[in-house]
Enzyme design. Structure first.
Site, short mmCIF file in Angstrom:
data_model
loop_
_atom_site.label_atom_id
_atom_site.label_comp_id
_atom_site.label_asym_id
_atom_site.label_seq_id
_atom_site.Cartn_x
_atom_site.Cartn_y
_atom_site.Cartn_z
N HIS A 1 3.17 -5.81 8.18
CA HIS A 1 2.47 -3.75 7.55
C HIS A 1 4.08 -3.75 7.93
CE1 HIS A 1 -0.22 -5.15 4.26
NE2 HIS A 1 -1.06 -5.56 5.01
N THR B 1 4.56 1.39 -1.76
CA THR B 1 4.24 1.22 -2.78
C THR B 1 3.41 2.65 -3.74
OG1 THR B 1 2.05 1.80 -1.99
CG2 THR B 1 2.25 -0.97 -2.25
N LYS C 1 9.98 8.14 6.75
CA LYS C 1 9.96 8.47 6.04
C LYS C 1 10.95 10.00 5.44
CE LYS C 1 5.87 6.61 5.27
NZ LYS C 1 5.53 5.32 4.78
N LYS D 1 2.82 11.06 0.98
CA LYS D 1 3.14 9.62 1.82
C LYS D 1 2.63 10.93 2.83
CE LYS D 1 7.17 8.41 0.60
NZ LYS D 1 7.21 7.03 0.06
N ARG D 2 2.42 8.90 4.07
CA ARG D 2 2.12 9.93 5.45
C ARG D 2 3.39 10.70 5.69
NH1 ARG D 2 -2.90 9.10 7.49
NH2 ARG D 2 -1.85 9.82 9.95
N LYS E 1 4.21 3.00 -7.82
CA LYS E 1 3.11 3.61 -8.88
C LYS E 1 4.27 5.28 -9.76
CE LYS E 1 0.10 3.60 -6.13
NZ LYS E 1 -0.30 3.88 -4.47
#
Ligand code: 26W
Length: 792
Positions: A343, A629, A527, A521-522, A633
C-alpha cells in the site's frame, strides 16, 4: 419490528419504554437489525461447509468501519420499516443513527479499504473472514486548541458494541519470547509468556442480505487471571503481571501511518492477531480435511500490507515443527496460500524490525526467516535480502512468502515493479499483479447520498447498487437539461445539509451557492495540504485587492488528523487554522472566501462532506499516493477532481475523460528528474512572485501576529528543501484552480461535467476489485451462483 424493538428494550437492555434513553433505543434497534442478519449468516456458513468451499482470510491490522445501523438496515432493505417502527415508538430514527459511535479501528485508506472489501466479499457471496484486532481504543479523537491538534483517547467500547458476539470458546494461546529446543533435527519453541486470544464476531451481511461473512476481531486475555500466590504474599504487581501484557496488547491502535514505529508492542500486536488467525483457520481446515497438503485448496490468506507478514514464518513453523513437513516443502505450501498487498512506497513506512528484537520476541520465527532467506539465496543467488544490516525487512519477507504481490493502482503497481521490488520482480516476473482499489457503492453512494441515489434509481432502476457500471447509462443524460437540473438539485440539498452542520458545529456561515472545495485525508507532506493552504492565501490576496473582479465564491474545507509524533504535519494543521482565523474575519472577502476545518475527521464526517463537494482535492506529489480511495468517492458523488497524475487519479481521469478532470503538475517521472536539479525549490519560488508573496506573509507573521516566527521552519524548508515539490507545482495548481473557477460560473456545463464523473466511475466499485482478487490471486468462487461472472 416495533414489537422486536420493544422486546429487546425490555429483555436485552432491561429498560421499559418510559425510562429508555436514546442509547437504549439505539441498542434495541441495532439488536433488532442484528437478529435479521442471523438466518443469512448461518445459511452462508452452512453452505460454505457443505460445499467445502475455498475461503478467503483477509488479515488486516485495521478495519475502519464507521457506523453500522444504516449500513445494515440498507443492506437488508429495512430502512423504511425501521424508520416507521421507530417513529411509531415516538423516537426519531435519524437521532438514533447519529447516536452510534464510529468504529474507528483504523488510520485511513488501508483500514477503510478493508471495510469496503468486507462489504463486497459478502455482496458477491465469497466465503470469507476478516481477521483483525479488537482495539479497546480506536484512532484518537482530534481537537483543536488555539489551532493546534490535541489528541484524546477514543472510547467506543465504553458503550456496549451492539453488533458483536463474544466467543469465549474460540480462544487460542499465543506465545512470546522464550527459547527454541532442537533435538534430532526437530525444533520446538517454548515461549516465555502466553496470552489468550479470544474471538469477537461481527456478522457482515452483503447487499440484499443474500450472503453473510464474519469479521473476527481478537481480544487478549491473560492466561491466568492473576497469580494468587503472589497476591496472598502481598506482591500485587507480580500478581497481575500476566494481566498487564494481555491488557496492553489490544489496548490501542497505533496512530502512526507513516513511520515504522520500532515498538516491541506493535510487533507483539502483529504476531498476536496473526497467530490467532492462523490457528483458527487451521482448526476450521481440519474439520473437513486431514491432509495439511490440501491447505492451498481451502484457504487464501491475504496480507493487508506487511503488518501480518509474520504469517509466513508462523505458517511454516506450524507446518514444519508441528506437522513434520520438510522446511522446503513447508515454505512452498505456505507460499501457495499467501498473497501480499503493498500500500505504500514511502521508504519510511516500510516495516523493518531489528533482528535482535524479533529474535527476542519470536526466536523460532527468526530461525525460520533465516531458513527462508537461505532457501531464496540458494535458488536465486544475489536475491534481495530479508535479513540485512541487522534488520528484518518485512516487505522482502512478504514478497518472498507470497505467490502473488499486488499494487493498488496501475501506476503504483508499475512503480512497485520498477522501484521497491525491482530486483525481486526480475527474479519473479509473474508474481506482481495489479488490483486497482475500489469503494463500496452501498455506503459511498446509496447510504451517504440519498438525494442523488434516489434520483439515479428513479432514472435507471435500482440495479446499480450491486452492479455499479450500470451508471454508464446516465452518460446519455449529460445533454438533458431537466436531468442536469435534478442532478444539481440533489447536490444543492447536500450542500445545504452541510452548511447547516458547519453553522452548528463550527459557527461559520457558508453559502451553498459557493464552490465547495474539499480536501479530506490524513495530513501528510506528500498529500500537500500545505500547497492547498498556500493557494488559498494567494487567492485571498487577490480577492482582497480586487473584490469586484467577478470571483467564484469558494469554501475551502479541510479534514484530517496528523500522527501525534509528526511535527511538520501538526504545523500544517496549525497554519490552516491560523489562516482561517484571519481570512474568515476579513470583511472585504466575507462573501467570497471561507475556510472550514472541523476537528476529528472520520468516516461519518466523510459521509457528510463527500456528497456536498463540488471540487475534490487530489494533489499529492506524483508517485507518492499509492492509489487513494477518497478520489473515487468524490467522483462517484459528482465532484470534479483537481489532481495530479498520481495513484488511481490516472485511471479515474481515463474513465471520466480528460475534459472532465482538472489536471496539473509534474508527472512521477518529472518529479524524479526535477529532484536531481540542485536548488529546484528556490529556482521555482524565484520565478513565482505570487508564491513569494505568500511565503513572505507567512514568514512575517501575518497569520500569527502573537508569534511572528511561528512558521519560519515551515517556510525555510520550502525554500531550501521542499522534498514534495510544492514550489514546483504551485503556479500550475493556482492556474488550474482559476480554470475551475471559470468552469463553475457556467453551471450547466459544470453539471454535465459532474454528471460525466458519476456516470463514468462505476468501474471503481470494490465489487470489481474483489472479482479481480478472486480471479487473479485467490482462485475462489462465489457461492451465490452467477455472481462472479458479472463484468469480471
Ligand atoms: C508501519 C505503519 C504503517 C501503517 C500504515 C505504514 C504504512 C501505512 C500505510 C501508508 C497506510 C495506508 O493507509 N496506505 C494507503 O492505502 C490506501 C489503500 O490501498 C491507498 O489508497 C493510499 O494511497 C495509501 O496511502
Amino acid at each position: 419490528m416495533k414489537d422486536d424493538i420493544l422486546a429487546h428494550l425490555r429483555y436485552s437492555l432491561g429498560k421499559d419504554a418510559g425510562h429508555a434513553a436514546i442509547y437504549d433505543w439505539r441498542m434495541a434497534l441495532s439488536l433488532t437489525l442484528r437478529d435479521r442478519m442471523m438466518d443469512s449468516w448461518f445459511q452462508s456458513t452452512k453452505t460454505s461447509y457443505d460445499r467445502h468451499a475455498k475461503r478467503v482470510y483477509y488479515l488486516s491490522m485495521e478495519f475502519l468501519i464507521g457506523r453500522l445501523v444504516e449500513d445494515v438496515a440498507a443492506n437488508l432493505g429495512l430502512v423504511e420499516e425501521a424508520r416507521a417502527a421507530v417513529a411509531e415508538l415516538g423516537q426519531d430514527y435519524d437521532l438514533l443513527v447519529k447516536d452510534e459511535p464510529d468504529a474507528a479501528l483504523g488510520n485511513g485508506g488501508l483500514g477503510r479499504l478493508a471495510a469496503c472489501f468486507m462489504d463486497s466479499l459478502a455482496t458477491l457471496g465469497i466465503p470469507a473472514m476478516g481477521y483483525g484486532i479488537r482495539y479497546e481504543h480506536g484512532l484518537f479523537e482530534q481537537d483543536f486548541v488555539e489551532g493546534q491538534q490535541i489528541e484524546k483517547p477514543e472510547t467506543w467500547l465504553q458503550q456496549r458494541h451492539a453488533w458483536e458476539f463474544e466467543r469465549p470458546e474460540v480462544s487460542y494461546k499465543v506465545g512470546f519470547g522464550g527459547h527454541v529446543h532442537h533435538h534430532e533435527g526437530k525444533a520446538q519453541w517454548h515461549p516465555h509468556e502466553t496470552v489468550i486470544a479470544t474471538a469477537f464476531d461481527t456478522p457482515v451481511v452483503g447487499w440484499q442480505g443474500r450472503w453473510g461473512n464474519t469479521l473476527r476481531l481478537w481480544s487478549a486475555r491473560p492466561q491466568k487471571e492473576f497469580d494468587l500466590a503472589s497476591f496472598n504474599r502481598g506482591d500485587y504487581l507480580a500478581a497481575s503481571r500476566s494481566e498487564a501484557l494481555a491488557r496492553t496488547i489490544c489496548r490501542v491502535l497505533y496512530p502512526d501511518d507513516t513511520t515504522e514505529s520500532g515498538k516491541e508492542l506493535r510487533l507483539k500486536q502483529e504476531y498476536f492477531f496473526t497467530a490467532a488467525s492462523i490457528k483458527d483457520l487451521l482448526r476450521r481446515f481440519f474439520t473437513d480435511h486431514d491432509d495439511i497438503r490440501q491447505l492451498p485448496d481451502a484457504a487464501a490468506i491475504q496480507l493487508n500490507d506487511t503488518h501480518p507478514a509474520i504469517a509466513g514464518p508462523e505458517l511454516v513453523r506450524i507446518l514444519a515443527d508441528e506437522h513434520g513437513l520438510e522446511m522446503a516443502e513447508a515454505i512452498d505450501l505456505a507460499r501457495r496460500c499467501l498473497g501480499y498487498t503493498n500500500h505504500t512506497l514511502l521508504p519510511e513506512a516500510l516495516e523493518r524490525w531489528p533482528e535482535w528484537l524479533l529474535g527476542r520476541v519470536l526466536p523460532r520465527h527468526l530461525e525460520i526467516i533465516r531458513a527462508i532467506e537461505a532457501g531464496q539465496q540458494a535458488q536465486y543467488p544475489g536475491s534481495p535480502r530479508i535479513l540485512d544490516h541487522g534488520n528484518v525487512n518485512m516487505g522482502e519477507l512478504a514478497f518472498i512468502m507470497a505467490h502473488k504481490v499486488n499494487g493498488v493502482s496501475a501506476l503504483h503497481t508499475d512503480l512497485v515493479k520498477s522501484t521497491v521490488f525491482a530486483d525481486l520482480h526480475r527474479i519473479h516476473p509473474t508474481r506482481i499483479v495489479n488490483q486497482t482499489n475500489g469503494i463500496t457503492p452501498r455506503r459511498w453512494l446509496h447510504g451517504c447520498n440519498p438525494a442523488l441515489s434516489g434520483l439515479i434509481t428513479r432514472e435507471i432502476g435500482e440495479g446499480w447498487a450491486a452492479d455499479l457500471e450500470q451508471l454508464g447509462a446516465l452518460r446519455t443524460r449529460t445533454g438533458d437539461p431537466d436531468f442536469l437540473r435534478a442532478f444539481m438539485a440533489a447536490k444543492r440539498t447536500n450542500k445545504e445539509r452541510l452548511s447547516n452542520w458547519v453553522q452548528d458545529h463550527c459557527g461559520i456561515a457558508i453559502d451553498p451557492d459557493a464552490m465547495f472545495d474539499v480536501q479530506i485525508k490524513r495530513i501528510h507532506e506528500y498529500k500537500r495540504q500545505l500547497m492547498n493552504i498556500l493557494e488559498t492565501i494567494a487567492l485571498w490576496n487577490e480577492m482582497h485587492a480586487n473584490p469586484q473582479a467577478g470571483w467564484t465564491p469558494r469554501v475551502k474545507i479541510f479534514g484530517g488528523k496528523a500522527a501525534p509524533g509528526y511535527h511538520v504535519a501538526k504545523e500544517i494543521i496549525r497554519l490552516i487554522n491560523d489562516v482561517a482565523a484571519v481570512v474568515n474575519n476579513d470583511p472585504v472577502t466575507k462573501d467570497l472566501l471561507k475556510i472550514v476545518y472541523p476537528p476529528n475527521y472520520n468516516v461519518t464526517m466523510a459521509e457528510l462532506l463527500i456528497p456536498a463537494a463540488d471540487l475534490s482535492e487530489q494533489i499529492s506529489t506524483a508517485g507518492k499516493e499509492a492509489s487513494g480511495t477518497g478520489n473515487m468517492k468524490f467522483a462517484l458523488n459528482g465532484a470534479l477532481t483537481i489532481g495530479t497524475l498520481d495513484g488511481a487519479n490516472v485511471e479515474i481521469r481515463e474513465h471520466v475523460g480528460a475534459e472532465n478532470f482538472f489536471l496539473f503538475g509534474l508527472t512521477a517521472e518529472e518529479v524524479i528528474e526535477r529532484r536531481s536539479h540542485h536548488g529546484y525549490a528556490r529556482a521555482a519560488i524565484e520565478q513565482s512572485p505570487r508564491m513569494q508573496k505568500v511565503l513572505a506573509q507567512i514568514a512575517e507573521g501575518r497569520f500569527s501576529p502573537q508569534e511572528p516566527g511561528r512558521y519560519h521552519g515551515l517556510v525555510g524548508n520550502l525554500w531550501d528543501h521542499d522534498h514534495f515539490l510544492v514550489s514546483c507545482d504551485f503556479d500550475s495548481y493556482f492556474d488550474t484552480q482559476r480554470r475551475a473557477d471559470e468552469a463553475f460560473k457556467h453551471q450547466a456545463t459544470w453539471a454535465a461535467m459532474a454528471l460525466s464523473n458519476t456516470a463514468s466511475v462505476g468501474w471503481f466499485s470494490s465489487d470489481r476489485t474483489i472479482r479481480g482478487y478472486a480471479r487473479d490471486i485467490w482462485n475462489v468462487h462465489s457461492a451465490i451462483d452467477g455472481q462472479l461472472e458479472q463484468s469480471a
